[in-house]
Design a protein around this motif. Structure first.
Motif, PDB file in Angstrom:
ATOM      1  N   UNK A  17     -14.003   0.676   1.713  1.00 17.17           N
ATOM      2  CA  UNK A  17     -12.635   1.104   1.440  1.00 17.17           C
ATOM      3  C   UNK A  17     -12.020   1.504   2.776  1.00 17.17           C
ATOM      4  N   UNK A  18     -10.986   0.800   3.233  1.00 19.52           N
ATOM      5  CA  UNK A  18     -10.431   1.090   4.554  1.00 19.52           C
ATOM      6  C   UNK A  18      -9.670   2.410   4.588  1.00 19.52           C
ATOM      7  N   UNK A  19      -9.584   2.968   5.780  1.00 21.50           N
ATOM      8  CA  UNK A  19      -8.773   4.168   5.968  1.00 21.50           C
ATOM      9  C   UNK A  19      -7.300   3.794   5.864  1.00 21.50           C
ATOM     10  N   UNK A  20      -6.471   4.795   5.679  1.00 19.21           N
ATOM     11  CA  UNK A  20      -5.034   4.555   5.635  1.00 19.21           C
ATOM     12  C   UNK A  20      -4.552   3.969   6.958  1.00 19.21           C
ATOM     13  N   UNK A  21      -5.069   4.474   8.063  1.00 17.09           N
ATOM     14  CA  UNK A  21      -4.686   3.951   9.369  1.00 17.09           C
ATOM     15  C   UNK A  21      -4.997   2.475   9.518  1.00 17.09           C
ATOM     16  N   UNK A  22      -6.183   2.069   9.092  1.00 19.09           N
ATOM     17  CA  UNK A  22      -6.551   0.655   9.174  1.00 19.09           C
ATOM     18  C   UNK A  22      -5.696  -0.183   8.241  1.00 19.09           C
ATOM     19  N   UNK A  23      -5.423   0.322   7.048  1.00 19.16           N
ATOM     20  CA  UNK A  23      -4.543  -0.413   6.133  1.00 19.16           C
ATOM     21  C   UNK A  23      -3.158  -0.624   6.740  1.00 19.16           C
ATOM     22  N   UNK A  24      -2.644   0.384   7.408  1.00 20.32           N
ATOM     23  CA  UNK A  24      -1.334   0.244   8.062  1.00 20.32           C
ATOM     24  C   UNK A  24      -1.380  -0.805   9.168  1.00 20.32           C
ATOM     25  N   UNK A  25      -2.466  -0.830   9.935  1.00 18.78           N
ATOM     26  CA  UNK A  25      -2.598  -1.828  11.012  1.00 18.78           C
ATOM     27  C   UNK A  25      -2.762  -3.237  10.442  1.00 18.78           C
ATOM     28  N   UNK A  26      -3.512  -3.354   9.346  1.00 20.63           N
ATOM     29  CA  UNK A  26      -3.676  -4.665   8.703  1.00 20.63           C
ATOM     30  C   UNK A  26      -2.339  -5.144   8.162  1.00 20.63           C
ATOM     31  N   UNK A  27      -1.607  -4.270   7.506  1.00 20.79           N
ATOM     32  CA  UNK A  27      -0.293  -4.642   6.972  1.00 20.79           C
ATOM     33  C   UNK A  27       0.616  -5.135   8.097  1.00 20.79           C
ATOM     34  N   UNK A  28       0.641  -4.423   9.205  1.00 26.05           N
ATOM     35  CA  UNK A  28       1.475  -4.833  10.344  1.00 26.05           C
ATOM     36  C   UNK A  28       1.007  -6.182  10.893  1.00 26.05           C
ATOM     37  N   UNK A  29      -0.313  -6.377  10.969  1.00 28.04           N
ATOM     38  CA  UNK A  29      -0.861  -7.641  11.466  1.00 28.04           C
ATOM     39  C   UNK A  29      -0.502  -8.809  10.554  1.00 28.04           C
ATOM     40  N   UNK A  30      -0.307  -8.521   9.277  1.00 24.52           N
ATOM     41  CA  UNK A  30       0.074  -9.549   8.304  1.00 24.52           C
ATOM     42  C   UNK A  30       1.582  -9.639   8.132  1.00 24.52           C
ATOM     43  N   UNK A  31       2.307  -8.881   8.938  1.00 27.11           N
ATOM     44  CA  UNK A  31       3.765  -8.812   8.855  1.00 27.11           C
ATOM     45  C   UNK A  31       4.208  -8.376   7.456  1.00 27.11           C
ATOM     46  N   UNK A  32       3.537  -7.338   6.977  1.00 32.39           N
ATOM     47  CA  UNK A  32       3.814  -6.793   5.662  1.00 32.39           C
ATOM     48  C   UNK A  32       4.042  -5.287   5.776  1.00 32.39           C
ATOM     49  N   UNK A  33       4.603  -4.714   4.744  1.00 37.30           N
ATOM     50  CA  UNK A  33       4.811  -3.273   4.651  1.00 37.30           C
ATOM     51  C   UNK A  33       3.834  -2.746   3.620  1.00 37.30           C
ATOM     52  N   UNK A  34       3.122  -1.682   3.967  1.00 35.70           N
ATOM     53  CA  UNK A  34       2.191  -1.065   3.036  1.00 35.70           C
ATOM     54  C   UNK A  34       2.970  -0.149   2.102  1.00 35.70           C
ATOM     55  N   UNK A  35       2.748  -0.305   0.800  1.00 32.18           N
ATOM     56  CA  UNK A  35       3.426   0.510  -0.202  1.00 32.18           C
ATOM     57  C   UNK A  35       2.359   1.210  -1.038  1.00 32.18           C
TER      58      UNK A  35
END
Length: 90
Positions: free
Chosen positions: A62-80
């Motif tokens: 289960x990724x950390x919130x920080x990693x999820x935010x970086x993954x979302x940015x890398x995918x050009x997505x917004x984390x909701x």
């Protein structure tokens, strides 16, 4: 499209963290493959290593919130993230 949730044993249905892991796994996999990225490319873009992406996509980590935010940015997505009302059992 793959559905990781079908692999969940019945007793895990009551485990919200495990359920969330499978939801995240599926979404990361779908977004990454839609962009034609390898796990290594996504890892590089998000400042982590390929085994971390593999662990997330296989629902083993289960990724950390920080990693999820970086993954979302890398995918050009917004984390909701949102809270939803639990269905009343009547």
């Amino acid at each position: 499209m793959r559905n990781l949730r079908v692999r969940l044993p019945q007793q895990d249905d009551a485990d919200p963290e495990r359920e969330m892991s499978y939801d995240i796994a599926q979404q990361v996999f779908e977004e990454r493959t839609a962009l034609g990225l390898t796990q290594g490319e996504l890892a590089e873009r998000s400042g982590t290593k390929q085994p971390a992406i593999s662990g997330i996509e296989s629902a083993k980590k289960l990724p950390t919130l920080g990693l999820l935010l970086r993954i979302a940015a890398a995918l050009d997505r917004r984390l909701v993230i949102r809270f939803e009302k639990i269905k009343d059992s009547e």
